[in-house]
Design an enzyme around this catalytic site. Structure first.
Site, PDB file in Angstrom:
ATOM      1  N   VAL A   1     -11.549  27.993  36.418  1.00 32.42           N
ATOM      2  CA  VAL A   1     -11.113  26.843  37.219  1.00 32.42           C
ATOM      3  C   VAL A   1     -12.279  25.995  37.729  1.00 32.42           C
ATOM      4  CG1 VAL A   1      -8.935  27.954  37.889  1.00 32.42           C
ATOM      5  CG2 VAL A   1     -10.933  28.128  39.411  1.00 32.42           C
TER       6      VAL A   1
ATOM      7  N   ASN B   1      -3.499  29.963  41.780  1.00 33.03           N
ATOM      8  CA  ASN B   1      -3.634  31.246  42.488  1.00 33.03           C
ATOM      9  C   ASN B   1      -5.059  31.787  42.450  1.00 33.03           C
ATOM     10  OD1 ASN B   1      -2.716  34.097  43.325  1.00 33.03           O
ATOM     11  ND2 ASN B   1      -3.521  34.426  41.267  1.00 33.03           N
TER      12      ASN B   1
ATOM     13  N   SER C   1      -4.557  31.019  52.579  1.00 33.87           N
ATOM     14  CA  SER C   1      -4.819  32.314  53.213  1.00 33.87           C
ATOM     15  C   SER C   1      -4.662  32.162  54.722  1.00 33.87           C
ATOM     16  CB  SER C   1      -6.252  32.771  52.909  1.00 33.87           C
ATOM     17  OG  SER C   1      -6.578  33.911  53.685  1.00 33.87           O
TER      18      SER C   1
ATOM     19  N   TYR D   1     -14.935  30.231  52.773  1.00 34.15           N
ATOM     20  CA  TYR D   1     -13.606  30.623  52.271  1.00 34.15           C
ATOM     21  C   TYR D   1     -12.518  29.975  53.128  1.00 34.15           C
ATOM     22  CZ  TYR D   1      -9.726  33.827  51.019  1.00 34.15           C
ATOM     23  OH  TYR D   1      -8.527  34.373  50.612  1.00 34.15           O
ATOM     24  N   ALA D   2     -12.675  30.093  54.448  1.00 33.29           N
ATOM     25  CA  ALA D   2     -11.663  29.549  55.362  1.00 33.29           C
ATOM     26  C   ALA D   2     -11.560  28.027  55.222  1.00 33.29           C
ATOM     27  CB  ALA D   2     -11.995  29.937  56.803  1.00 33.29           C
ATOM     28  N   ALA D   3     -12.706  27.362  55.046  1.00 34.45           N
ATOM     29  CA  ALA D   3     -12.677  25.899  54.882  1.00 34.45           C
ATOM     30  C   ALA D   3     -11.929  25.518  53.611  1.00 34.45           C
ATOM     31  CB  ALA D   3     -14.107  25.355  54.843  1.00 34.45           C
TER      32      ALA D   3
ATOM     33  N   LYS E   1      -9.610  27.297  52.082  1.00 32.20           N
ATOM     34  CA  LYS E   1      -8.187  27.632  52.198  1.00 32.20           C
ATOM     35  C   LYS E   1      -7.455  26.677  53.146  1.00 32.20           C
ATOM     36  CE  LYS E   1      -8.036  31.176  49.390  1.00 32.20           C
ATOM     37  NZ  LYS E   1      -7.308  31.046  48.118  1.00 32.20           N
TER      38      LYS E   1
ATOM     39  N   ILE F   1      -2.970  41.445  51.822  1.00 29.60           N
ATOM     40  CA  ILE F   1      -2.230  41.932  50.658  1.00 29.60           C
ATOM     41  C   ILE F   1      -3.152  42.847  49.862  1.00 29.60           C
ATOM     42  CG2 ILE F   1      -0.865  41.235  48.643  1.00 29.60           C
ATOM     43  CD1 ILE F   1       0.128  40.000  51.351  1.00 29.60           C
TER      44      ILE F   1
END
Ligand code: NAD
Length: 255
Positions: A65, A91, A141, A155-157, A159, A188
């Site tokens: 991707v 995903n 997330s 990662y948070a930015a 998501k 998960i």
């Protein structure tokens, strides 16, 4: 119209939530293009086997991707193989631990290239090939989608960015009867969360599960079924939304 004969592309479907989604679709007559990334050790043949066991049909296609051409070819595979594309599911994702002072521009870019721009590439390539309507889901997330997470700002930015992307795409593509939604998974159990370096690891998950109202962490199939719902005609009037799938984790008040 039932979901029978519909066709989906799913990035990151050689493992975790993506694999569970291909199996979910198999039970509902939706054919899948299983996106697999050769940089990881996951087994796309295992996904294909589970799809066939469930009475479904799928093909495996390598996709990275981080590259527009690769994602375009991936979406095109649905047309070439099955003659149509109805659902695009962004995903694929990576998770990396990095304290702020070690979060170099390069690390930031590498993360966003997969977890945010990779989603854009997937939705864009999917929408270009949908005729007469369609549905897309991006996987966000609770980190970023709801919470902050120390040492995971990139990662948070990404998501959180996915949510703005999905809302805007939903507005733009509504007139073409193409819907775009997000799911916000909690904890998960997948290869990503089982990684003890970048995520919680097996013991951390076990511990965290005890604090979740549902009493345990989630299963990939429990997110996959929600993605399946969001792409299905059952959700025909839902677009631009983000659905949290977390066993009650984020609504529990903590002292
Ligand atoms: P996973 O690691 O099993 O799945 C991620 C998939 O993405 C893998 O198959 C991997 O090969 C693929 N991938 C990685 N880089 C890629 C690239 N450059 N091109 C194409 N594919 C690539 O873990 P998962 O938990 O099933 O992750 C699925 C999604 O769910 C991810 O976006 C993840 O961030 C998100 N998520 C997971 C959790 C969790 O607790 N497991 C929580 C919130 C969100």
């Amino acid at each position: 119209m039932t979901s029978e004969n519909r066709v989906a592309v799913i990035t990151g479907a050689a493992s975790g939530i993506g694999r569970a989604l291909a199996v979910h679709y198999a039970g509902r007559g939706v054919k899948s293009v299983i996106g697999t990334f050769t940089g990881d050790p996951h087994d796309p043949e295992r996904t294909l086997h589970l799809v066939e066991e469930a009475g479904g049909e799928a093909v495996i296609h390598e996709v990275d991707v981080r590259t527009t051409a690769s994602v375009e070819a991936f979406a095109q595979r649905a047309i070439d193989e099955y003659g149509r594309l109805d659902y695009a599911v962004a995903n694929a994702g990576i998770l990396r631990n990095s304290p702020l002072q070690k979060l170099t521009d390069q690390r930031w870019q590498d993360m966003l290239d997969v977890d945010l721009t990779g989603v854009l590439r997937t939705l864009r390539a999917g929408a270009a090939r949908m005729g007469g309507g369609g549905a897309m889901v991006a996987v966000s997330s609770i980190a970023g989608g709801v919470y902050g997470w120390e040492e995971h700002a990139h990662y948070a930015a990404a998501k959180a960015g996915v949510l703005g992307l999905v809302r805007s795409v939903a507005v733009e593509l509504g007139p073409r009867q193409i819907r775009a939604n997000a799911v916000i998974p909690g904890l998960i159990e997948t290869p990503q969360s089982l990684d003890p370096v970048n995520s919680l690891g097996p013991e951390g998950l076990q511990r965290a599960g005890k604090d979740i109202p549902w009493g345990r962490v989630g299963r990939p199939s429990e997110v996959a079924s929600v993605i399946g719902f969001l792409t299905s005609d059952e959700a025909v009037y839902i677009t631009g939304q983000a659905l949290i799938v977390d066993g009650g984790l984020t609504v529990k008040m903590r002292a």
